[in-house]
Design a protein around this motif. Structure first.
Motif, mmCIF file in Angstrom:
data_model
loop_
_atom_site.group_PDB
_atom_site.id
_atom_site.type_symbol
_atom_site.label_atom_id
_atom_site.label_comp_id
_atom_site.label_asym_id
_atom_site.label_seq_id
_atom_site.Cartn_x
_atom_site.Cartn_y
_atom_site.Cartn_z
ATOM 1 N N ALA A 156 69.495 -0.119 55.085
ATOM 2 C CA ALA A 156 69.272 -1.443 54.508
ATOM 3 C C ALA A 156 70.258 -2.442 55.090
ATOM 4 N N ALA A 157 71.493 -1.976 55.286
ATOM 5 C CA ALA A 157 72.536 -2.884 55.775
ATOM 6 C C ALA A 157 72.314 -3.272 57.231
ATOM 7 N N ALA A 158 71.373 -2.611 57.911
ATOM 8 C CA ALA A 158 71.091 -2.966 59.300
ATOM 9 C C ALA A 158 70.444 -4.342 59.410
ATOM 10 N N CYS A 159 69.953 -4.879 58.281
ATOM 11 C CA CYS A 159 69.318 -6.212 58.302
ATOM 12 C C CYS A 159 70.290 -7.246 58.855
ATOM 13 N N ILE A 160 69.832 -7.996 59.880
ATOM 14 C CA ILE A 160 70.693 -9.014 60.483
ATOM 15 C C ILE A 160 70.339 -10.403 59.967
ATOM 16 N N GLY A 161 69.429 -10.465 58.985
ATOM 17 C CA GLY A 161 69.137 -11.744 58.346
ATOM 18 C C GLY A 161 68.500 -12.775 59.260
ATOM 19 N N CYS A 162 67.685 -12.320 60.216
ATOM 20 C CA CYS A 162 67.108 -13.263 61.176
ATOM 21 C C CYS A 162 65.937 -14.044 60.582
ATOM 22 N N GLN A 184 71.182 -2.493 49.769
ATOM 23 C CA GLN A 184 72.387 -2.028 50.456
ATOM 24 C C GLN A 184 73.559 -1.942 49.479
ATOM 25 N N LEU A 185 73.555 -2.809 48.464
ATOM 26 C CA LEU A 185 74.621 -2.751 47.458
ATOM 27 C C LEU A 185 74.224 -1.863 46.286
ATOM 28 N N GLY A 186 72.949 -1.929 45.898
ATOM 29 C CA GLY A 186 72.487 -1.176 44.729
ATOM 30 C C GLY A 186 72.526 0.331 44.935
ATOM 31 N N LEU A 187 72.558 0.762 46.192
ATOM 32 C CA LEU A 187 72.569 2.202 46.469
ATOM 33 C C LEU A 187 73.983 2.786 46.415
ATOM 34 N N LEU A 188 74.990 1.926 46.406
ATOM 35 C CA LEU A 188 76.369 2.419 46.483
ATOM 36 C C LEU A 188 77.070 2.261 45.134
ATOM 37 N N PRO A 189 78.041 3.121 44.853
ATOM 38 C CA PRO A 189 78.750 3.039 43.561
ATOM 39 C C PRO A 189 79.398 1.666 43.348
ATOM 40 N N GLN A 190 79.917 1.089 44.421
ATOM 41 C CA GLN A 190 80.588 -0.212 44.281
ATOM 42 C C GLN A 190 79.625 -1.307 43.833
ATOM 43 N N GLY A 191 78.321 -1.084 44.067
ATOM 44 C CA GLY A 191 77.354 -2.122 43.718
ATOM 45 C C GLY A 191 76.783 -1.981 42.324
ATOM 46 N N GLN A 192 77.160 -0.878 41.617
ATOM 47 C CA GLN A 192 76.523 -0.602 40.329
ATOM 48 C C GLN A 192 76.807 -1.634 39.235
ATOM 49 N N PRO A 193 78.062 -2.079 39.057
ATOM 50 C CA PRO A 193 78.316 -2.968 37.908
ATOM 51 C C PRO A 193 77.404 -4.191 37.886
ATOM 52 N N ILE A 228 63.577 -2.319 59.199
ATOM 53 C CA ILE A 228 63.803 -2.146 57.758
ATOM 54 C C ILE A 228 62.474 -1.737 57.114
ATOM 55 N N SER A 229 62.527 -0.752 56.235
ATOM 56 C CA SER A 229 61.290 -0.177 55.685
ATOM 57 C C SER A 229 60.814 -0.894 54.426
ATOM 58 N N LEU A 230 59.475 -0.898 54.257
ATOM 59 C CA LEU A 230 58.868 -1.428 53.023
ATOM 60 C C LEU A 230 59.331 -0.661 51.787
ATOM 61 N N ASP A 231 59.850 0.555 51.980
ATOM 62 C CA ASP A 231 60.379 1.331 50.851
ATOM 63 C C ASP A 231 61.373 0.501 50.047
ATOM 64 N N PHE A 232 62.144 -0.333 50.741
ATOM 65 C CA PHE A 232 63.173 -1.109 50.032
ATOM 66 C C PHE A 232 62.540 -2.143 49.105
#
Ligand code: HEM
Ligand code: FES
Lengths: 252, 257
Positions: A156-162, A184-193, A228-232
């Motif tokens: 997900a973080a590979a997105c370059i925002g083009c 990219q944030l929701g999948l990581l512990p730091q993004g949970q709060p 980036i996949s449609l899965d996201f």
């Protein structure tokens, strides 16, 4: 080789634009598409004409600044490749190549082929961050993360925002961009709060900017230079549903 | 509550409505197709099924209003989203090609959906309301009765209805549009509700296409086989009974010759 270019020219946001036809001088087939435009611009400058404005920065496929809809496909003929990494050898001698800017209401044309993508920044500002105490870098592997989630978050973080996803979509929807940033944030512990607050705010910012909805046509995924996949998008839909059902001001 | 309201005002929330109402209609369409196939079990089976549905009374009305609600939700959210989607791309591209990699079905969801809606109106007038003017046979479908039970003879109604070739053709074409709509919609609804994983997506999207083809075949075999002569002897028999019953004078005068 030589090609003919049908290029969108537009003086500024307010003016009406039009297509103009240009013939290139003899080109090296191993030039990149942007280098070809540089050559054409050099010619125009020598003739005293206004050069074609186009966006670019890194020219190595990592910054997301280059754009251009080339013959109907954002970022040109290849899959998983940005415009700056597209080479003239992918075209035939004598081709007529149509070059247009990204087209979406939230992306007004600044000049010629340059559009402003500030609407994507607005979505990021609405929730594309985590709140942590700054300080020294934490020790590596101090927070355990499963391999599967680490890989997905990295995808997900590979997105370059083009914004190619918006440019390709028949609805000018920014769902693939927003979904990648939410994930990219929701999948990581730091993004949970902030996970559920984030998805609500980012979806609202996306709607407010005037992007369309997702019809699941898959155009975005097919043109994304980072695959980036449609899965996201499904993940965003899931998180947004949970967020809305949870409700409550503390998640708002 | 506020949170739910905010959700339904967002593009993502409207897609939930579209997907949920679409899923309900999809289930109905699948059930209806299976019900229709009872035509091939003969007049008793089909007429018994039709009589069972009729005798549900209030429950039938609950189901009808439920379906109407789904259609209103589905078309309502489709129209609202379409307006937002069109507004998001005020100036179109000039390359003249369809959006890259978007399937025909995914690009024609609105147009195809509207055709299906028009068909549904005709279909209801044709077989539910039994409006004589739209069946093009000159027969009043509401008063066809099964000679054995005295109930509505739905079997004969369907045979008469589809013996008009252009009515049958219209049904087959319309069902074709419905199935094109569903070949995309039936997998899109999983995506819109977030019910998708990387491993399951090929199963969901291919399953949606396969089920759409099955729906198309299951629906169009009914008008198709009537056109090819299925049930003709039943109608001939029915007409014999009717002429014997309704015009005894004529029959006796014929016999006198
Ligand atoms: C009656 C007129 C209809 C209209 C105008 C209509 C319109 C639409 C549109 C425009 C979409 C795509 C949504 C988008 O662009 O974001 C859609 C999706 C869908 N439709 Fe319909 N439709 C109709 C009838 C039906 C019927 C009769 C069924 C089922 C038997 C059905 C099932 C679905 C499903 C399952 C979806 C997918 C939902 C999703 O994408 O999340 N539709 N419809
Ligand atoms: S110029 Fe940086 S990605 Fe193309």
């Amino acid at each position: 080789m030589k090609v003919k270019l049908k290029v969108w020219r537009q003086k500024d946001t307010r003016s009406a634009g039009e297509f103009r036809l240009y013939e290139t001088p003899d080109l090296n087939v191993n030039m990149s598409f942007l280098e070809m435009l540089d050559v054409v611009n050099e010619q125009l400058t020598l003739k005293g004409e206004e050069p074609i404005a186009f966006d670019h920065d890194c020219r190595e496929g990592i910054c997301g600044t280059c754009s251009l809809v080339i013959n109907g496909k954002p970022h040109g003929p290849h899959r998983g490749v940005a415009t700056c990494q597209t080479y003239m050898r992918s075209f035939q001698d004598g081709d007529i190549i149509i070059v247009e800017p990204w087209r979406a209401r939230p992306f007004p044309v600044v000049k010629d082929l340059v559009v402003t993508r500030q609407a994507l920044d607005k979505i990021m500002q609405a929730g594309g961050y985590i709140s942590v105490r700054t300080g020294a870098a934490p020790d590596a592997n101090s927070i355990p993360i499963s391999k599967e989630n680490a890989d997905l978050a990295m995808d997900a973080a590979a997105c370059i925002g083009c914004g190619a996803c918006v440019a390709a979509c028949k609805n000018a929807s920014a769902m693939l961009f927003t979904a990648a940033k939410v994930s990219q944030l929701g999948l990581l512990p730091q993004g949970q709060p902030e996970r559920y607050r984030r998805v609500k705010r980012m979806v609202e910012a996306m709607d407010e900017a005037g992007f369309g909805a997702c019809t699941v046509t898959g155009s975005c995924e097919a043109v994304c230079p980072k695959n980036i996949s449609l899965d996201f998008i499904a993940r965003l839909n899931r998180d947004y549903l949970v967020a809305s059902l949870k409700g409550g001001a503390k998640h708002g | 509550m506020i949170s739910l309201w905010r959700m339904l005002n967002s593009t993502v929330g409207k897609k939930y409505l579209m997907a949920l109402s679409g899923a309900g209609l999809f289930l109905f369409a699948s059930g209806h197709m299976i019900g229709n196939l009872q035509l091939f079990l003969g007049p008793e089976a089909l007429n018994r099924y039709a009589h069972f549905l009729q005798s549900l009374g209030e429950i039938l009305w609950v189901i009808r209003l439920g379906l109407l609600g789904l259609i209103v939700l589905h078309i309502g959210s489709a129209l609202m989203l379409t307006l937002e989607n069109k507004a998001a791309r005020p100036a179109d591209y000039s390359h003249g090609k369809p959006p890259f990699a978007a399937s025909l079905a995914s690009r024609t969801m609105l147009g195809g959906g509207v055709l299906v809606a028009l068909f549904v109106v005709y279909h209801l007038l044709h077989y539910t309301v039994c409006l004589k003017a739209v069946n093009f046979t000159g027969i009043d479908f509401a008063h066809l009765t099964d000679p054995e039970t005295g109930h509505h003879d739905v079997y004969a109604m369907v045979l008469y209805g589809f013996s008009v070739w252009y009515v049958s053709l219209f049904y087959i074409v319309s069902v074709g549009f419905l199935c094109l709509h569903l070949s995309h919609g039936a997998s899109a609804m999983f995506q819109s509700l977030g019910l998708r994983s990387h491993a399951w997506w090929p199963v969901i999207s291919k399953g949606a296409m396969i089920w759409s083809v099955i729906l198309f075949l299951g629906y169009s075999v009914v008008p198709g086989s009537v056109l090819l002569g299925y049930g003709r002897s039943y109608l001939e028999n029915l007409e014999k009974i009717q002429s014997a019953a309704s015009t005894p004078a004529e029959v006796t005068s014929k016999e006198a010759h």
